[in-house]
Design a protein around this motif. Structure first.
Motif, PDB file in Angstrom:
ATOM      1  N   LEU A  68      -6.229 -13.185 -10.642  1.00  0.00           N
ATOM      2  CA  LEU A  68      -5.093 -12.472 -10.982  1.00  0.00           C
ATOM      3  C   LEU A  68      -5.721 -11.275 -11.929  1.00  0.00           C
ATOM      4  O   LEU A  68      -4.734 -10.812 -12.840  1.00  0.00           O
ATOM      5  N   ARG A  69      -6.943 -10.927 -11.777  1.00  0.00           N
ATOM      6  CA  ARG A  69      -7.333  -9.983 -12.712  1.00  0.00           C
ATOM      7  C   ARG A  69      -6.652  -8.643 -12.751  1.00  0.00           C
ATOM      8  O   ARG A  69      -6.238  -8.174 -11.798  1.00  0.00           O
ATOM      9  N   ASP A  70      -6.468  -8.273 -14.022  1.00  0.00           N
ATOM     10  CA  ASP A  70      -5.536  -6.945 -13.915  1.00  0.00           C
ATOM     11  C   ASP A  70      -4.192  -6.952 -13.481  1.00  0.00           C
ATOM     12  O   ASP A  70      -3.564  -5.835 -13.445  1.00  0.00           O
ATOM     13  N   LYS A  71      -3.831  -8.304 -13.466  1.00  0.00           N
ATOM     14  CA  LYS A  71      -2.262  -8.272 -13.298  1.00  0.00           C
ATOM     15  C   LYS A  71      -1.469  -8.746 -14.492  1.00  0.00           C
ATOM     16  O   LYS A  71      -1.865  -9.050 -15.508  1.00  0.00           O
ATOM     17  N   ASP A  72      -0.068  -8.340 -14.371  1.00  0.00           N
ATOM     18  CA  ASP A  72       0.628  -8.780 -15.404  1.00  0.00           C
ATOM     19  C   ASP A  72       1.137  -9.890 -15.384  1.00  0.00           C
ATOM     20  O   ASP A  72       1.828 -10.793 -14.567  1.00  0.00           O
ATOM     21  N   VAL A  73       0.584 -11.079 -16.260  1.00  0.00           N
ATOM     22  CA  VAL A  73       0.614 -12.590 -15.967  1.00  0.00           C
ATOM     23  C   VAL A  73       1.370 -12.910 -17.475  1.00  0.00           C
ATOM     24  O   VAL A  73       0.799 -12.995 -18.595  1.00  0.00           O
ATOM     25  N   ARG A  74       2.652 -13.744 -17.428  1.00  0.00           N
ATOM     26  CA  ARG A  74       3.278 -14.295 -18.371  1.00  0.00           C
ATOM     27  C   ARG A  74       3.278 -15.838 -18.129  1.00  0.00           C
ATOM     28  O   ARG A  74       3.152 -16.382 -16.817  1.00  0.00           O
ATOM     29  N   ILE A  75       3.494 -16.632 -19.194  1.00  0.00           N
ATOM     30  CA  ILE A  75       3.562 -18.104 -19.157  1.00  0.00           C
ATOM     31  C   ILE A  75       4.881 -18.569 -19.455  1.00  0.00           C
ATOM     32  O   ILE A  75       5.828 -18.180 -20.393  1.00  0.00           O
ATOM     33  N   CYS A  76       5.324 -19.478 -18.410  1.00  0.00           N
ATOM     34  CA  CYS A  76       6.566 -20.104 -18.763  1.00  0.00           C
ATOM     35  C   CYS A  76       6.471 -21.467 -18.124  1.00  0.00           C
ATOM     36  O   CYS A  76       6.357 -21.627 -16.868  1.00  0.00           O
ATOM     37  N   ASP A  77       6.594 -22.540 -18.872  1.00  0.00           N
ATOM     38  CA  ASP A  77       6.878 -24.052 -18.262  1.00  0.00           C
ATOM     39  C   ASP A  77       8.306 -24.134 -18.269  1.00  0.00           C
ATOM     40  O   ASP A  77       8.985 -24.220 -19.213  1.00  0.00           O
ATOM     41  N   VAL A  78       8.758 -24.291 -16.896  1.00  0.00           N
ATOM     42  CA  VAL A  78      10.109 -24.290 -16.695  1.00  0.00           C
ATOM     43  C   VAL A  78      10.785 -25.713 -16.961  1.00  0.00           C
ATOM     44  O   VAL A  78      12.045 -25.640 -17.170  1.00  0.00           O
ATOM     45  N   GLU A  79       9.947 -26.518 -17.480  1.00  0.00           N
ATOM     46  CA  GLU A  79      10.488 -27.697 -18.145  1.00  0.00           C
ATOM     47  C   GLU A  79      11.078 -27.627 -19.471  1.00  0.00           C
ATOM     48  O   GLU A  79      11.864 -28.139 -20.094  1.00  0.00           O
ATOM     49  N   GLN A  80      10.788 -26.393 -20.210  1.00  0.00           N
ATOM     50  CA  GLN A  80      10.970 -26.118 -21.503  1.00  0.00           C
ATOM     51  C   GLN A  80      11.837 -24.898 -21.240  1.00  0.00           C
ATOM     52  O   GLN A  80      11.505 -23.818 -21.090  1.00  0.00           O
ATOM     53  N   GLN A  81      13.120 -24.939 -21.833  1.00  0.00           N
ATOM     54  CA  GLN A  81      14.291 -24.046 -21.892  1.00  0.00           C
ATOM     55  C   GLN A  81      13.871 -23.027 -22.990  1.00  0.00           C
ATOM     56  O   GLN A  81      14.021 -21.798 -22.784  1.00  0.00           O
ATOM     57  N   ALA A  86      12.208 -17.455 -23.453  1.00  0.00           N
ATOM     58  CA  ALA A  86      11.188 -16.389 -24.243  1.00  0.00           C
ATOM     59  C   ALA A  86      10.838 -15.432 -23.238  1.00  0.00           C
ATOM     60  O   ALA A  86      10.565 -14.314 -23.499  1.00  0.00           O
ATOM     61  N   LEU A  87      10.492 -16.064 -21.955  1.00  0.00           N
ATOM     62  CA  LEU A  87      10.273 -15.040 -20.831  1.00  0.00           C
ATOM     63  C   LEU A  87      11.117 -13.879 -20.605  1.00  0.00           C
ATOM     64  O   LEU A  87      10.914 -12.853 -20.488  1.00  0.00           O
ATOM     65  N   ALA A  88      12.500 -14.379 -20.732  1.00  0.00           N
ATOM     66  CA  ALA A  88      13.603 -13.314 -20.400  1.00  0.00           C
ATOM     67  C   ALA A  88      13.544 -12.290 -21.607  1.00  0.00           C
ATOM     68  O   ALA A  88      13.938 -11.190 -21.387  1.00  0.00           O
ATOM     69  N   ASP A  89      13.303 -12.711 -22.935  1.00  0.00           N
ATOM     70  CA  ASP A  89      13.294 -11.939 -23.941  1.00  0.00           C
ATOM     71  C   ASP A  89      12.224 -10.988 -24.137  1.00  0.00           C
ATOM     72  O   ASP A  89      12.343  -9.704 -24.462  1.00  0.00           O
ATOM     73  N   ALA A  90      11.016 -11.677 -23.455  1.00  0.00           N
ATOM     74  CA  ALA A  90       9.719 -10.649 -23.285  1.00  0.00           C
ATOM     75  C   ALA A  90      10.045  -9.633 -22.328  1.00  0.00           C
ATOM     76  O   ALA A  90       9.575  -8.494 -22.480  1.00  0.00           O
ATOM     77  N   LEU A  91      10.709  -9.954 -21.152  1.00  0.00           N
ATOM     78  CA  LEU A  91      10.912  -8.727 -20.274  1.00  0.00           C
ATOM     79  C   LEU A  91      11.885  -7.930 -20.621  1.00  0.00           C
ATOM     80  O   LEU A  91      11.794  -6.931 -20.325  1.00  0.00           O
ATOM     81  N   ALA A  92      12.801  -8.403 -21.567  1.00  0.00           N
ATOM     82  CA  ALA A  92      13.940  -7.502 -21.956  1.00  0.00           C
ATOM     83  C   ALA A  92      13.348  -6.677 -22.802  1.00  0.00           C
ATOM     84  O   ALA A  92      13.401  -5.371 -23.014  1.00  0.00           O
ATOM     85  N   ALA A  93      12.510  -7.006 -23.799  1.00  0.00           N
ATOM     86  CA  ALA A  93      11.749  -6.108 -24.866  1.00  0.00           C
ATOM     87  C   ALA A  93      10.703  -5.127 -24.167  1.00  0.00           C
ATOM     88  O   ALA A  93      10.648  -4.047 -24.435  1.00  0.00           O
ATOM     89  N   ASP A  94      10.262  -5.441 -22.851  1.00  0.00           N
ATOM     90  CA  ASP A  94       9.365  -4.528 -22.383  1.00  0.00           C
ATOM     91  C   ASP A  94      10.283  -3.757 -21.211  1.00  0.00           C
ATOM     92  O   ASP A  94       9.759  -2.603 -20.616  1.00  0.00           O
ATOM     93  N   GLY A  95      11.536  -3.828 -21.515  1.00  0.00           N
ATOM     94  CA  GLY A  95      12.338  -3.044 -20.316  1.00  0.00           C
ATOM     95  C   GLY A  95      12.336  -3.118 -19.086  1.00  0.00           C
ATOM     96  O   GLY A  95      12.715  -2.248 -18.448  1.00  0.00           O
ATOM     97  N   VAL A  96      11.816  -4.465 -18.775  1.00  0.00           N
ATOM     98  CA  VAL A  96      11.817  -4.543 -17.227  1.00  0.00           C
ATOM     99  C   VAL A  96      12.982  -5.088 -16.516  1.00  0.00           C
ATOM    100  O   VAL A  96      13.948  -5.867 -17.215  1.00  0.00           O
TER     101      VAL A  96
END
Length: 283
Positions: A68-81, A86-96
């Motif tokens: 995934l070189r040069d890709k936009d990679v986020r971390i999210c363990d779906v066992e952890q709410q 945090a993933l949703a907040d990060a996407l919102a902060a980035d205006g995605v």
């Protein structure tokens, strides 16, 4: 005088059949190059879409760094709410804003190999349903404000949840819960959006994850004998179906599981397979 044939890129620019160009998709579940999620992501990108990847841990991000070189990679363990939020907040902060989401996540723990279904432990079942089924609900709730009004959500199911395949352990009931949730997500989201929820119900696939399931390889080889064409479903076939469901071309399809099994379900009584089984019994 005829000019040169248009390149694939020019053809795509002239007629974007899937209408994915410029659209953004979140893809969860890439583990390696054999992952269904990776095949889907590649197909989206070939169609002109943008992919944001989400992997479960920092170690997984490191192991897929070359892939995934040069890709936009986020971390999210779906066992952890907290990580989903945090993933949703990060996407919102980035205006995605997301035109679609791919949920290609499943997990089952078989510490003692495949056991009879009635011996499934509470811990095994609840962990599997949390990661493999509830995570879709939780992700969609957290991301509801990130979805475009007509976004498409696609998850990966199995070709039948009614076949008591011993080699799949207790995962068929888990996948049944996942697929049933599509109707309820469609209904609840319809109160404020036109987001669609569908599944690709895939036949047996040759992936790194499936290879680790005890007895799966034998079932895969059997499937190739039952499938009319004599060849199992491959990940690209599943990916192409998933990308169709993500696209506006499938706008009239929601709360459905689209079976991709190359006809396996219509051919269990193939004469050659029946003959081989009866010959083995008589022998």
């Amino acid at each position: 005088m005829n000019g040169p044939a248009p390149s694939e890129a020019n053809q795509s620019a002239q007629f974007d059949f899937l209408q994915l160009s410029g659209k953004t998709f979140l893809v969860l579940g890439v583990a390696n190059k054999k992952s269904v999620a990776y095949a889907i992501a590649k197909t989206i990108e070939l169609a002109g879409g943008r992919v944001i990847y989400s992997v479960r841990s920092e170690s997984r991000r490191e192991s897929t760094a070359k892939l995934l070189r040069d890709k936009d990679v986020r971390i999210c363990d779906v066992e952890q709410q907290s990580e989903i939020d945090a993933l949703a907040d990060a996407l919102a902060a980035d205006g995605v804003m997301l035109d679609g989401l791919v949920h290609s996540i499943a997990f089952a723990d078989y510490p003692e190999g495949i056991r009879p279904f009635h011996e499934t432990t509470r811990k095994q079942f609840l962990q599997a349903i949390d990661i493999s089924a509830y995570s879709l609900i939780s992700l969609c709730n957290a991301l509801k404000d990130r979805f475009q009004r007509d976004a498409s959500v696609v998850t990966i199911g199995i070709s039948t949840t009614r076949m008591a395949s011993e080699s799949y352990g207790f995962m068929a009931p888990i996948k049944a819960a996942l697929e049933s949730s599509l109707a309820f997500l469609t209904k609840s989201f319809s109160r404020f959006s036109r987001v669609r929820f569908n599944a690709v119900a895939a036949g047996l696939l040759k992936t790194s994850a499936s290879a680790g399931i005890p007895g799966y390889v034998d079932s895969y080889l059997y499937a190739e004998q039952v499938i009319p064409r004599g060849e199992a479903v491959n990940t690209d076939e599943v990916a192409q179906t998933a990308v169709f469901l993500l696209s506006p071309r499938s706008s009239g399809i929601t709360a459905q599981s689209l079976v991709v099994d190359a006809g396996m379900s219509i051919n269990y009584f193939d004469a050659s397979v029946v003959a081989a089984v009866t010959k083995a019994q008589l022998g």
